[in-house]
Motif scaffolding. Sequence first.
Motif, PDB file in Angstrom:
ATOM      1  N   ASP A  25       0.827  -1.205   0.000  1.00 45.72           N
ATOM      2  CA  ASP A  25       0.000   0.000   0.000  1.00 45.72           C
ATOM      3  C   ASP A  25       0.860   1.253   0.000  1.00 45.72           C
ATOM      4  OD1 ASP A  25      -2.284  -1.420  -0.049  1.00 45.72           O
ATOM      5  OD2 ASP A  25      -2.901  -1.037   2.024  1.00 45.72           O
ATOM      6  N   LEU A  26       2.053   1.127   0.607  1.00 48.28           N
ATOM      7  CA  LEU A  26       2.884   2.325   0.740  1.00 48.28           C
ATOM      8  C   LEU A  26       4.372   1.959   0.670  1.00 48.28           C
ATOM      9  CD1 LEU A  26       2.859   5.390   1.301  1.00 48.28           C
ATOM     10  CD2 LEU A  26       2.954   4.876   3.736  1.00 48.28           C
ATOM     11  N   LEU A  27       4.983   2.362  -0.434  1.00 46.82           N
ATOM     12  CA  LEU A  27       6.423   2.159  -0.570  1.00 46.82           C
ATOM     13  C   LEU A  27       7.117   3.445  -0.134  1.00 46.82           C
ATOM     14  CD1 LEU A  27       8.911   0.566  -1.649  1.00 46.82           C
ATOM     15  CD2 LEU A  27       8.400   1.525  -3.910  1.00 46.82           C
ATOM     16  N   VAL A  28       7.959   3.323   0.879  1.00 46.26           N
ATOM     17  CA  VAL A  28       8.598   4.524   1.431  1.00 46.26           C
ATOM     18  C   VAL A  28      10.063   4.576   1.003  1.00 46.26           C
ATOM     19  CG1 VAL A  28       9.161   5.799   3.528  1.00 46.26           C
ATOM     20  CG2 VAL A  28       7.037   4.480   3.415  1.00 46.26           C
ATOM     21  N   ILE A  29      10.429   5.678   0.382  1.00 44.52           N
ATOM     22  CA  ILE A  29      11.815   5.847  -0.074  1.00 44.52           C
ATOM     23  C   ILE A  29      12.446   7.044   0.633  1.00 44.52           C
ATOM     24  CG2 ILE A  29      13.326   6.159  -2.072  1.00 44.52           C
ATOM     25  CD1 ILE A  29      11.045   5.159  -3.833  1.00 44.52           C
ATOM     26  N   PRO A  30      13.419   6.799   1.483  1.00 42.53           N
ATOM     27  CA  PRO A  30      14.144   7.926   2.079  1.00 42.53           C
ATOM     28  C   PRO A  30      15.074   8.532   1.034  1.00 42.53           C
ATOM     29  CG  PRO A  30      14.568   5.847   3.252  1.00 42.53           C
ATOM     30  CD  PRO A  30      13.936   5.500   1.949  1.00 42.53           C
ATOM     31  N   VAL A  31      15.017   9.837   0.932  1.00 43.01           N
ATOM     32  CA  VAL A  31      15.791  10.507  -0.116  1.00 43.01           C
ATOM     33  C   VAL A  31      16.994  11.237   0.485  1.00 43.01           C
ATOM     34  CG1 VAL A  31      15.722  12.245  -1.947  1.00 43.01           C
ATOM     35  CG2 VAL A  31      13.721  10.808  -1.498  1.00 43.01           C
ATOM     36  N   SER A  32      18.171  10.836   0.017  1.00 40.42           N
ATOM     37  CA  SER A  32      19.393  11.525   0.438  1.00 40.42           C
ATOM     38  C   SER A  32      20.295  11.674  -0.777  1.00 40.42           C
ATOM     39  CB  SER A  32      20.098  10.720   1.530  1.00 40.42           C
ATOM     40  OG  SER A  32      20.596   9.528   0.972  1.00 40.42           O
ATOM     41  N   THR A  33      21.498  12.148  -0.566  1.00 35.15           N
ATOM     42  CA  THR A  33      22.376  12.397  -1.715  1.00 35.15           C
ATOM     43  C   THR A  33      22.704  11.112  -2.472  1.00 35.15           C
ATOM     44  OG1 THR A  33      24.134  12.357  -0.092  1.00 35.15           O
ATOM     45  CG2 THR A  33      23.506  14.513  -0.968  1.00 35.15           C
ATOM     46  N   LYS A  63      12.095  22.136   0.815  1.00 42.24           N
ATOM     47  CA  LYS A  63      11.065  21.625   1.723  1.00 42.24           C
ATOM     48  C   LYS A  63      11.548  20.333   2.383  1.00 42.24           C
ATOM     49  CE  LYS A  63       7.566  22.307  -1.598  1.00 42.24           C
ATOM     50  NZ  LYS A  63       8.386  22.893  -2.541  1.00 42.24           N
ATOM     51  N   ASN A  64      11.033  20.087   3.577  1.00 37.33           N
ATOM     52  CA  ASN A  64      11.399  18.850   4.264  1.00 37.33           C
ATOM     53  C   ASN A  64      10.245  17.856   4.346  1.00 37.33           C
ATOM     54  OD1 ASN A  64      14.038  19.509   4.797  1.00 37.33           O
ATOM     55  ND2 ASN A  64      13.515  20.587   6.693  1.00 37.33           N
ATOM     56  N   ALA A  65       9.037  18.342   4.085  1.00 38.00           N
ATOM     57  CA  ALA A  65       7.856  17.489   4.275  1.00 38.00           C
ATOM     58  C   ALA A  65       7.876  16.297   3.323  1.00 38.00           C
ATOM     59  CB  ALA A  65       6.601  18.315   4.050  1.00 38.00           C
ATOM     60  N   PRO A  66       7.386  15.164   3.770  1.00 39.71           N
ATOM     61  CA  PRO A  66       7.298  14.001   2.888  1.00 39.71           C
ATOM     62  C   PRO A  66       6.323  14.281   1.751  1.00 39.71           C
ATOM     63  CG  PRO A  66       6.624  13.436   5.150  1.00 39.71           C
ATOM     64  CD  PRO A  66       6.846  14.905   5.117  1.00 39.71           C
ATOM     65  N   LYS A  78       0.834   0.812  -4.339  1.00 37.26           N
ATOM     66  CA  LYS A  78      -0.328   1.696  -4.521  1.00 37.26           C
ATOM     67  C   LYS A  78       0.032   3.160  -4.323  1.00 37.26           C
ATOM     68  CE  LYS A  78      -4.087  -1.406  -3.391  1.00 37.26           C
ATOM     69  NZ  LYS A  78      -4.717  -1.915  -2.188  1.00 37.26           N
ATOM     70  N   ASN A  79       0.958   3.420  -3.436  1.00 35.43           N
ATOM     71  CA  ASN A  79       1.457   4.782  -3.204  1.00 35.43           C
ATOM     72  C   ASN A  79       2.958   4.730  -3.002  1.00 35.43           C
ATOM     73  OD1 ASN A  79      -1.024   6.657  -2.671  1.00 35.43           O
ATOM     74  ND2 ASN A  79      -1.409   4.807  -1.478  1.00 35.43           N
ATOM     75  N   ILE A  80       3.605   5.795  -3.374  1.00 39.40           N
ATOM     76  CA  ILE A  80       5.029   5.927  -3.052  1.00 39.40           C
ATOM     77  C   ILE A  80       5.187   7.176  -2.206  1.00 39.40           C
ATOM     78  CG2 ILE A  80       7.343   6.395  -3.985  1.00 39.40           C
ATOM     79  CD1 ILE A  80       6.613   4.767  -6.422  1.00 39.40           C
ATOM     80  N   MET A  81       5.883   7.042  -1.126  1.00 37.86           N
ATOM     81  CA  MET A  81       6.133   8.236  -0.323  1.00 37.86           C
ATOM     82  C   MET A  81       7.632   8.521  -0.314  1.00 37.86           C
ATOM     83  SD  MET A  81       4.715   9.406   3.394  1.00 37.86           S
ATOM     84  CE  MET A  81       5.602   8.300   4.475  1.00 37.86           C
ATOM     85  N   LEU A  82       7.969   9.726  -0.753  1.00 38.54           N
ATOM     86  CA  LEU A  82       9.364  10.153  -0.684  1.00 38.54           C
ATOM     87  C   LEU A  82       9.535  10.951   0.602  1.00 38.54           C
ATOM     88  CD1 LEU A  82       9.649  11.395  -4.375  1.00 38.54           C
ATOM     89  CD2 LEU A  82      10.503   9.226  -3.459  1.00 38.54           C
ATOM     90  N   VAL A  83      10.472  10.535   1.422  1.00 40.21           N
ATOM     91  CA  VAL A  83      10.714  11.275   2.668  1.00 40.21           C
ATOM     92  C   VAL A  83      12.160  11.717   2.705  1.00 40.21           C
ATOM     93  CG1 VAL A  83       8.944  10.200   4.118  1.00 40.21           C
ATOM     94  CG2 VAL A  83      11.143   9.079   3.865  1.00 40.21           C
TER      95      VAL A  83
END
Length: 505
Positions: A25-33, A63-66, A78-83
């Motif tokens: 339902d939710l793929l979370v990808i932490p974003v860094s360099t 911005k810092n918000a996901p 179903k969703n991707i969240m970039l944090v």
Amino acid sequence: MSHKVLNNVFLKDLGKIDVTSLKTDLLVIPVSTHTKKNNSFKTLDKLSKGYLNKVCNNHFKDKNAPILLPAMQGIAAKNIMLVKDKDSEAQTYKWLDFFASISAKGNSINAKDIAFLVTGNIPKNKDINWFIETAARSFEAGAYIFSETKNKTAKKPSLRNVHLLVDGLSTKELTAAKKSAKQGFAIGEGMNAAKYLGDLPANHATPRIIERKTKALSKEFPKLKVKSLNEKELAKLGMGSYLSVAKGSDEPPRMMIVEYKGGKASDKPIALVGKGITFDTGGISLKPSPAMDEMKWDMCGAASVFGIMTTLARLNADVNVVGILACAENMPSAKATKPGDVVKSMSGQTIEILNTDAEGRLVLCDALTYVGRYKPSYVIDMATLTGAVVVALGRHASGVMSNDQFLADKILEAGENTGDRAWQLPLWDEYMSCTKTNFADLANIGGGREAGTITAAAFLSKFTEDYKWAHIDIAASAWYSSPKKGGTGRPVPLISELILSKKLK
Ligand code: BES
Ligand code: MN
Ligand code: ZN
């Protein structure tokens, strides 16, 4: 019954599964360099025709918000969240918030599961196993929502499972990482059990209700042996101090003893003793009304012992631990203990009760005497004991006082390691103001407003001379006050880590 929120936290090897066909339902990808160099990210980005990369570049610049993206062609999630990832310099508490907020986000969009890409930064001085354990623990703890006493407006957590996606680990590393995920999840469960008991209103968590819930543990975990002592049995043991606290209440006290034997029969147990005042009105020394409702959390020490025992049992840990939940309700009434009353403790020492609101130490002192019969290697009590610790340390640190510096050091170390931090206060002879009374061996208060946290511990130290002991004052750390209001599950991570790391020798 214990209180688990997620069904499980799984560790998945990206070497074996394709991130694009991963149903979640939710793929979370932490974003860094270095996200852009990550293979899974590259694959996903390609399918999105460079869209992910573009979003990352534009969004996280200022911005810092996901950012939550809907389903994309060719990607099963179903969703991707970039944090925005935490950087490796970020302190532990920031990581804890980071993971917990992702769980909360999952619940808020009604996701049944989360897949979290472990591709980003790891705090310096920590390793992948720390990261996996802490993530698993915090995802479980962060998924918790208390809804038991809501009816029409109840919102239950939607999250059922969390998948931690790792890449490039050897077989040996994978085995270790799986163990870390399991351990973190079990500690998170222990936290949730503690939070749940704490959050229950006092009329839903009386000593007898906690007794029932504790007894039910042995059905769920056959390795937990639960005994319970009622008021008659406590009287037979000579616990006049403990009983004096419950005297004003229509709810009888209960002391539960939970034994867990996972180690060698010859290993002395570690003993944990928790203050379990299911509601603290102050008694005849009545508390003022503002925020008195918060005194339903005055059993968080006992709730933490409950949680820790479930963690150990769930992990089948090879240690021996005995946990005590010292429960009673502190009420004013015609039968209540009065200031100036003198009672006799199980140790034989008499106590002049100068303030009935200093009740925690009165139940603890008898429980601490009782636990001596287990010939414990170490005794640690945890208690929401003093308002003074809230003033001294605020909510960020629990207060530690000990008659054994090695034990204190290990507690501080486990606190640092888990982010469930503690700070030591001195327990010098000068603070033994509890000995100054004309009418008993000890008084339950002394020293006026000065060093209230230490003088409380000093009182307890008069009952713990036969063994190595530490007292953890969790009055500020065990729950959040308004507006966040709710249990924190502390010090379950600290104590679980301390025991599981086997550093107490
Ligand atoms: N449960 C309270 C301590 C407490 C107060 C915890 C406020 C969290 C917030 C404890 O039983 C208590 O009342 N302690 C007294 C001791 C005093 C009478 C010496 C206190 O701290 O005021
Ligand atoms: Mn009190
Ligand atoms: Zn209290």
